[in-house]
Design a protein around this motif. Structure first.
Motif, PDB file in Angstrom:
ATOM      1  N   ALA A   4       0.855  -1.184   0.000  1.00 61.15           N
ATOM      2  CA  ALA A   4       0.000   0.000   0.000  1.00 61.15           C
ATOM      3  C   ALA A   4       0.890   1.231   0.000  1.00 61.15           C
ATOM      4  O   ALA A   4       2.017   1.210   0.516  1.00 61.15           O
ATOM      5  N   ILE A   6       1.775   4.389   1.606  1.00 58.84           N
ATOM      6  CA  ILE A   6       1.623   5.010   2.918  1.00 58.84           C
ATOM      7  C   ILE A   6       2.656   6.123   3.027  1.00 58.84           C
ATOM      8  O   ILE A   6       3.853   5.885   2.877  1.00 58.84           O
ATOM      9  N   HIS A  84      -5.057   3.152   6.754  1.00 64.13           N
ATOM     10  CA  HIS A  84      -5.315   2.477   5.480  1.00 64.13           C
ATOM     11  C   HIS A  84      -6.222   1.267   5.670  1.00 64.13           C
ATOM     12  O   HIS A  84      -7.093   0.987   4.827  1.00 64.13           O
TER      13      HIS A  84
END
Length: 288
Positions: A4, A6, A84
């Motif tokens: 992801a 981030i 997230h």
């Protein structure tokens, strides 16, 4: 691993999923999240928790960020991953550098967390640990690791309990594992080491931590002596301290059953409960 974006970088993580309370595991210097999968992830999953483990920045497939980063960056990665995932009321478990990250996260974002467990916690480093860290940074810059057998022996003395090393068969297994790695310190690993060099004494700041904290020290830890872990528990209001006997810096791998039961016992305890943590009778604890 899942990745992801981030805080502008790629963070890799594993997620067991499920409806249970979310526990995020944060590893120490130079180590990937898969180390948790040997003992802690299966135990926590079997206990009904949703378990997420992340590779810190510096450890592929997370971005290495070779030009360096700060402790705040690593804390923000944890916070960003929680956001997230769409979670709140998350519990954090960290070891060594990961312990420092999760304790700092408790200070920075208590609104996202329910409780924190810090293995081999520390608010500062003493001259010996600082010298070791400087030496490892210099080895990274030279790109010339020591001979495998020597490196394995040093790691065994640094990270394992004498109780483990007295078992010659077990000691040889650990030596073989340590020697298997080529010993080269990557740019991302070096950047993690440099964080320890730049951090001062955080004990005054930790007096402002407001969420439940369990500190676990390991009686034979040469890398982060248990006195440094005990200091954290002494300054954080309401924190609890347990010290595992016959365990070194890798106590969560040397004594996984004991460590796992402590973690699960603490996580399962009602948030409204009072009094000291209940330590199962079969866990060898060094009373301090």
């Amino acid at each position: 691993m899942i990745t992801a974006q981030i805080n502008g970088i790629r963070i890799a993580y594993e997620d067991t999923g499920g409806p249970g309370h979310t526990v995020l595991l944060v590893m120490g210097t130079g180590s990937p999240a898969r180390v948790w999968e040997v003992h802690q992830v299966p135990a926590l999953k079997a206990a009904g928790f949703r378990v997420v483990s992340m590779n810190n920045r510096g450890i592929p497939p997370s971005d290495e960020c070779p030009h360096g980063f700060t402790m705040d960056d690593m804390v923000n990665d944890v916070v960003g991953l929680i956001e997230h995932l769409g979670c709140d009321n998350v519990s954090l478990v960290g070891t060594s550098l990961g312990a420092r990250i999760v304790v700092e996260a408790a200070l920075a974002r208590p609104d996202l967390l329910s409780r924190v467990i810090a293995l081999a916690a520390h608010a500062r480093l003493e001259p010996l640990q600082q010298a070791m860290t400087r030496g490892e940074i210099e080895l990274a810059e030279q790109a010339c690791p020591p001979p495998a057998d020597y490196r394995a022996a040093v790691m065994a003395l640094q990270y394992l309990s004498p109780a483990t090393l007295r078992d010659e068969g077990l000691a040889q297994d650990w030596l073989d594992m340590f020697a298997f790695d080529d010993g080269r310190i990557s740019a991302g690993h070096k950047a993690q080491l440099q964080i320890s060099q730049s951090l001062g004494d955080r004990r005054p700041a930790y007096r402002n931590i407001s969420i439940p904290l369990l500190v676990v020290g390991f009686s034979d830890d040469a890398a982060i002596p248990p006195r440094l872990s005990r200091e954290v528990a002494e300054v954080v209001p309401g924190a609890e301290y347990v010290e595992i006997a016959d365990a070194g810096h890798f106590g969560y791998l040397e004594k996984p059953a004991e460590v796992n039961r402590l973690i699960i016992n603490y996580l399962r305890r009602s948030f409204a409960a009072t009094g000291a943590i209940e330590v199962p009778e079969d866990i060898r604890v060094r009373h301090v």
